[in-house]
Design a protein around this motif. Structure first.
Motif, PDB file in Angstrom:
ATOM      1  N   UNK A  12       3.188  91.370  30.795  1.00  0.00           N
ATOM      2  CA  UNK A  12       4.445  90.117  30.981  1.00  0.00           C
ATOM      3  C   UNK A  12       3.675  89.130  31.240  1.00  0.00           C
ATOM      4  N   UNK A  13       2.799  88.654  32.834  1.00  0.00           N
ATOM      5  CA  UNK A  13       2.430  87.644  33.545  1.00  0.00           C
ATOM      6  C   UNK A  13       0.888  87.786  32.411  1.00  0.00           C
ATOM      7  N   UNK A  14       0.599  87.972  31.537  1.00  0.00           N
ATOM      8  CA  UNK A  14      -0.744  87.524  30.834  1.00  0.00           C
ATOM      9  C   UNK A  14       0.253  86.865  29.424  1.00  0.00           C
ATOM     10  N   UNK A  46       1.192  73.980  39.334  1.00  0.00           N
ATOM     11  CA  UNK A  46       1.496  75.831  39.643  1.00  0.00           C
ATOM     12  C   UNK A  46       1.436  76.056  39.864  1.00  0.00           C
ATOM     13  N   UNK A  47      -0.504  76.250  40.358  1.00  0.00           N
ATOM     14  CA  UNK A  47      -0.652  76.800  41.534  1.00  0.00           C
ATOM     15  C   UNK A  47      -0.744  76.522  42.360  1.00  0.00           C
ATOM     16  N   UNK A  48      -0.672  75.305  43.266  1.00  0.00           N
ATOM     17  CA  UNK A  48      -0.239  74.658  44.111  1.00  0.00           C
ATOM     18  C   UNK A  48       0.684  75.180  45.003  1.00  0.00           C
ATOM     19  N   UNK A  49       2.070  74.705  44.495  1.00  0.00           N
ATOM     20  CA  UNK A  49       4.145  75.843  44.652  1.00  0.00           C
ATOM     21  C   UNK A  49       3.241  76.559  44.948  1.00  0.00           C
ATOM     22  N   UNK A 192       7.524  77.370  32.628  1.00  0.00           N
ATOM     23  CA  UNK A 192       6.338  77.948  31.974  1.00  0.00           C
ATOM     24  C   UNK A 192       5.731  78.080  32.574  1.00  0.00           C
ATOM     25  N   UNK A 193       4.785  77.459  32.729  1.00  0.00           N
ATOM     26  CA  UNK A 193       3.052  78.019  33.107  1.00  0.00           C
ATOM     27  C   UNK A 193       3.902  78.351  34.929  1.00  0.00           C
ATOM     28  N   UNK A 194       4.542  77.161  35.848  1.00  0.00           N
ATOM     29  CA  UNK A 194       5.275  78.147  36.953  1.00  0.00           C
ATOM     30  C   UNK A 194       5.540  79.196  37.164  1.00  0.00           C
ATOM     31  N   UNK A 195       6.884  79.324  36.186  1.00  0.00           N
ATOM     32  CA  UNK A 195       7.086  80.879  35.728  1.00  0.00           C
ATOM     33  C   UNK A 195       5.994  81.968  35.793  1.00  0.00           C
ATOM     34  N   UNK A 196       4.695  81.670  34.907  1.00  0.00           N
ATOM     35  CA  UNK A 196       3.886  81.952  35.123  1.00  0.00           C
ATOM     36  C   UNK A 196       2.958  82.972  36.000  1.00  0.00           C
ATOM     37  N   UNK A 197       2.431  81.652  36.225  1.00  0.00           N
ATOM     38  CA  UNK A 197       1.640  81.722  38.018  1.00  0.00           C
ATOM     39  C   UNK A 197       2.113  82.463  38.975  1.00  0.00           C
ATOM     40  N   UNK A 198       3.577  82.187  38.567  1.00  0.00           N
ATOM     41  CA  UNK A 198       4.258  82.967  40.219  1.00  0.00           C
ATOM     42  C   UNK A 198       4.339  84.471  39.709  1.00  0.00           C
TER      43      UNK A 198
END
Length: 248
Positions: A12-14, A46-49, A192-198
């Motif tokens: 799911x992450x990928x 997103x990585x920073x958050x 979507x990138x924020x969800x993926x980084x989470x």
């Protein structure tokens, strides 16, 4: 069962990260001032958050450890901070690349957003040396928890102070009052990138937790085996049984 859940989480992450980056590359418009280099925003922010959120999560788990003295909470806190420091390296690298491409500088010391994140990152870089300089496991966990709580409380305070400060070159992306509001075509890939980084953080956190728990079980079994072997050596060799008598 647990491995299948972890495999599903990894897939799911990928999938989410791939979808986010595809949307960022082909759906999101090219920013007028910065051009294509602005696309790194969908990785950097997103990585920073998520990294800052991981530091706060580590502090919360540290509070739970001090309340319960359950070593599992200490391990969760340690792994969360470890993962956040790794993401922090990515934040600084991508931020430097973005700054160089957009503003022709690798780092701007007059920008409060950049300096504040660097301070937080360097603060947490002292966590592991502090932790492993203490030999006693209970004192190690207790001191590390106090550090995680103190540093974790500093993260939201620092964030609020930065939001109140005037930006120098770094835009306030999600702040409508400073002109940083994103159009819909940018918001969709960003969230979507924020969800993926989470999901990436959670996946890596669970992987390391699984590894450390498995290694802890192996060490516990090894200690039991060594203790049992020591007990047998202390008792000495077993007496030989007498030879059987053969009756004619």
């Amino acid at each position: 069962m647990y491995s299948s859940k972890l495999r599903s989480l990894s897939l799911a992450t990928a999938a989410v990260l791939t979808g986010a980056f595809v949307l960022a590359a082909f759906y999101a418009p090219i920013e007028a001032d910065q051009g294509f280099s602005q696309k790194i925003f969908y990785v950097h922010v997103p990585m920073a958050i998520v990294a800052l959120g991981g530091f706060v999560f580590g502090g919360i788990e540290a509070v739970r450890y001090l309340r319960t003295r359950d070593p599992r909470h200490d391990m969760r806190s340690y792994v969360a901070i470890h993962m956040s420091v790794i993401l922090g390296v990515g934040v600084l690298v991508t931020g430097s690349i973005w700054a160089r491409a957009s503003w022709n500088v690798w780092f701007e010391w007059r920008e409060p957003t950049l300096v504040s994140f660097l301070i937080i990152f360097l603060l947490y870089c002292t966590y592991q040396p502090l932790r492993f300089s203490i030999v006693d496991p209970e004192r190690q966990a207790r001191y590390a928890s106090v550090f995680a709580i103190t540093a974790g409380a500093f993260v939201p305070l620092n964030f609020m102070a930065v939001r109140l400060a005037d930006p120098f070159i770094h835009p306030r992306i999600l702040n409508n009052t400073t002109g940083g509001a994103l159009p819909v075509e940018m918001k969709i890939p960003f969230y979507i990138a924020l969800v993926g980084m989470t999901l990436l953080f959670v996946t890596l956190w669970k992987l390391e937790m699984t590894h450390k728990l498995a290694r802890g079980r192996v060490r516990s079994l090894q200690r039991r085996v060594d203790a049992a072997a020591g007990d047998r050596d202390a008792l000495g060799p077993a007496p030989r049984s007498a030879a059987p008598q053969v009756i004619a």
